[in-house]
Scaffold this motif. Structure first.
Motif, PDB file in Angstrom:
ATOM      1  N   ILE A  99       0.793  -1.263  -0.233  1.00 47.04           N
ATOM      2  CA  ILE A  99      -0.084  -0.149   0.275  1.00 47.04           C
ATOM      3  C   ILE A  99       0.881   1.397  -0.050  1.00 47.04           C
ATOM      4  O   ILE A  99       0.472   2.197   0.010  1.00 47.04           O
ATOM      5  CB  ILE A  99      -1.038   0.014   1.320  1.00 47.04           C
ATOM      6  N   LEU A 100       1.995   1.156  -0.143  1.00 49.45           N
ATOM      7  CA  LEU A 100       2.922   2.454  -0.174  1.00 49.45           C
ATOM      8  C   LEU A 100       2.934   2.687  -1.382  1.00 49.45           C
ATOM      9  O   LEU A 100       3.408   2.129  -2.510  1.00 49.45           O
ATOM     10  CB  LEU A 100       4.672   1.908   0.303  1.00 49.45           C
ATOM     11  N   PRO A 101       3.192   4.244  -1.476  1.00 53.23           N
ATOM     12  CA  PRO A 101       3.171   4.669  -2.942  1.00 53.23           C
ATOM     13  C   PRO A 101       4.729   4.252  -3.602  1.00 53.23           C
ATOM     14  O   PRO A 101       5.524   4.069  -3.010  1.00 53.23           O
ATOM     15  CB  PRO A 101       3.300   6.101  -2.666  1.00 53.23           C
ATOM     16  N   ALA A 102       4.564   3.695  -4.914  1.00 55.78           N
ATOM     17  CA  ALA A 102       5.265   3.082  -5.579  1.00 55.78           C
ATOM     18  C   ALA A 102       6.627   4.288  -5.949  1.00 55.78           C
ATOM     19  O   ALA A 102       7.678   4.014  -6.118  1.00 55.78           O
ATOM     20  CB  ALA A 102       5.102   2.354  -6.892  1.00 55.78           C
ATOM     21  N   ASP A 103       5.982   5.474  -6.023  1.00 51.57           N
ATOM     22  CA  ASP A 103       7.015   6.469  -6.742  1.00 51.57           C
ATOM     23  C   ASP A 103       7.874   7.294  -5.400  1.00 51.57           C
ATOM     24  O   ASP A 103       8.719   8.124  -5.888  1.00 51.57           O
ATOM     25  CB  ASP A 103       6.215   7.595  -7.493  1.00 51.57           C
ATOM     26  N   VAL A 104       7.567   6.927  -4.246  1.00 49.51           N
ATOM     27  CA  VAL A 104       8.451   7.296  -3.239  1.00 49.51           C
ATOM     28  C   VAL A 104       9.517   6.369  -2.890  1.00 49.51           C
ATOM     29  O   VAL A 104       9.212   5.121  -2.664  1.00 49.51           O
ATOM     30  CB  VAL A 104       7.469   7.588  -1.922  1.00 49.51           C
ATOM     31  N   PRO A 105      10.711   6.886  -2.918  1.00 55.58           N
ATOM     32  CA  PRO A 105      11.770   6.101  -2.689  1.00 55.58           C
ATOM     33  C   PRO A 105      11.740   5.674  -0.958  1.00 55.58           C
ATOM     34  O   PRO A 105      11.053   5.873  -0.404  1.00 55.58           O
ATOM     35  CB  PRO A 105      13.025   6.711  -2.789  1.00 55.58           C
ATOM     36  N   ALA A 160      11.640  15.308   6.539  1.00 47.51           N
ATOM     37  CA  ALA A 160      12.688  16.294   5.854  1.00 47.51           C
ATOM     38  C   ALA A 160      12.414  16.596   4.596  1.00 47.51           C
ATOM     39  O   ALA A 160      12.462  17.985   4.204  1.00 47.51           O
ATOM     40  CB  ALA A 160      14.125  16.097   6.184  1.00 47.51           C
ATOM     41  N   CYS A 161      12.141  15.544   3.844  1.00 38.81           N
ATOM     42  CA  CYS A 161      12.035  16.066   2.167  1.00 38.81           C
ATOM     43  C   CYS A 161      10.595  16.822   2.322  1.00 38.81           C
ATOM     44  O   CYS A 161      10.444  17.681   1.362  1.00 38.81           O
ATOM     45  CB  CYS A 161      11.785  14.762   1.579  1.00 38.81           C
ATOM     46  N   LEU A 162       9.639  16.341   2.879  1.00 40.37           N
ATOM     47  CA  LEU A 162       8.525  17.016   2.937  1.00 40.37           C
ATOM     48  C   LEU A 162       8.623  18.611   3.475  1.00 40.37           C
ATOM     49  O   LEU A 162       8.053  19.362   2.528  1.00 40.37           O
ATOM     50  CB  LEU A 162       7.324  16.312   3.906  1.00 40.37           C
ATOM     51  N   ALA A 163       9.213  18.624   4.303  1.00 44.17           N
ATOM     52  CA  ALA A 163       9.506  20.297   4.712  1.00 44.17           C
ATOM     53  C   ALA A 163      10.195  21.024   3.876  1.00 44.17           C
ATOM     54  O   ALA A 163       9.795  22.112   3.412  1.00 44.17           O
ATOM     55  CB  ALA A 163      10.235  20.058   6.161  1.00 44.17           C
ATOM     56  N   ARG A 164      11.171  20.320   2.962  1.00 46.31           N
ATOM     57  CA  ARG A 164      11.918  21.146   2.214  1.00 46.31           C
ATOM     58  C   ARG A 164      10.675  21.425   0.765  1.00 46.31           C
ATOM     59  O   ARG A 164      11.030  22.581   0.204  1.00 46.31           O
ATOM     60  CB  ARG A 164      13.063  20.173   1.468  1.00 46.31           C
ATOM     61  N   ALA A 165      10.030  20.380   0.491  1.00 47.15           N
ATOM     62  CA  ALA A 165       9.278  20.544  -0.798  1.00 47.15           C
ATOM     63  C   ALA A 165       8.175  21.556  -0.344  1.00 47.15           C
ATOM     64  O   ALA A 165       7.968  22.443  -1.327  1.00 47.15           O
ATOM     65  CB  ALA A 165       8.516  19.297  -0.919  1.00 47.15           C
ATOM     66  N   LEU A 196       4.492  12.167  -0.515  1.00 48.63           N
ATOM     67  CA  LEU A 196       5.270  12.132   0.690  1.00 48.63           C
ATOM     68  C   LEU A 196       4.470  12.088   1.723  1.00 48.63           C
ATOM     69  O   LEU A 196       4.479  11.382   2.821  1.00 48.63           O
ATOM     70  CB  LEU A 196       6.265  13.418   0.993  1.00 48.63           C
ATOM     71  N   ILE A 197       3.278  12.962   1.606  1.00 50.47           N
ATOM     72  CA  ILE A 197       2.033  12.806   2.607  1.00 50.47           C
ATOM     73  C   ILE A 197       1.687  11.442   2.695  1.00 50.47           C
ATOM     74  O   ILE A 197       1.239  10.763   3.756  1.00 50.47           O
ATOM     75  CB  ILE A 197       0.969  13.798   2.406  1.00 50.47           C
ATOM     76  N   GLY A 198       1.205  10.946   1.691  1.00 50.84           N
ATOM     77  CA  GLY A 198       0.633   9.332   1.570  1.00 50.84           C
ATOM     78  C   GLY A 198       1.637   8.495   2.109  1.00 50.84           C
ATOM     79  O   GLY A 198       0.808   7.500   2.842  1.00 50.84           O
ATOM     80  N   ARG A 199       2.938   8.515   1.918  1.00 42.63           N
ATOM     81  CA  ARG A 199       3.896   7.600   2.660  1.00 42.63           C
ATOM     82  C   ARG A 199       3.693   7.661   4.037  1.00 42.63           C
ATOM     83  O   ARG A 199       3.855   6.640   4.745  1.00 42.63           O
ATOM     84  CB  ARG A 199       5.068   7.991   2.049  1.00 42.63           C
ATOM     85  N   LEU A 200       3.712   9.010   4.725  1.00 43.19           N
ATOM     86  CA  LEU A 200       3.486   8.997   6.045  1.00 43.19           C
ATOM     87  C   LEU A 200       2.114   8.507   6.383  1.00 43.19           C
ATOM     88  O   LEU A 200       2.147   8.081   7.597  1.00 43.19           O
ATOM     89  CB  LEU A 200       3.908  10.573   6.323  1.00 43.19           C
TER      90      LEU A 200
END
Length: 58
Positions: free
Chosen positions: A14-20, A29-34, A49-53
Motif C-alpha cells: 500500500i506504499l506509494p511506488a514513486d516514493v523511495p 525532512a523531504c516534505l518540509a523542504r518541498a 510524501l504525505i501518502g507515505r507518512l
C-alpha cells in the motif's frame, strides 16, 4: 505443512511506488523542504510524501 510462501502472489504494497525507501525522519525532512520551496511543480512529490507518512501512521 506448506512450503515457503511465494510472496509474489500476495497483495501489492500500500506504499506509494514513486516514493523511495525513506525513514520517517527522512520523509519528513523531504516534505518540509518541498513545502518550504513553494513550488507548485512539486505538488505530486508533496502528495506522495504525505501518502507515505499516512500509511506509516495507520
Amino acid at each position: 505443512m506448506p512450503d515457503v510462501l511465494d510472496r509474489s502472489e500476495m497483495a501489492p504494497s500500500i506504499l506509494p511506488a514513486d516514493v523511495p525507501e525513506l525513514s520517517d525522519d527522512e520523509c519528513l525532512a523531504c516534505l518540509a523542504r518541498a513545502v518550504e520551496a513553494h513550488d507548485s511543480a512539486r505538488l505530486d512529490e508533496v502528495a506522495a510524501l504525505i501518502g507515505r507518512l499516512a500509511v506509516t501512521i495507520e
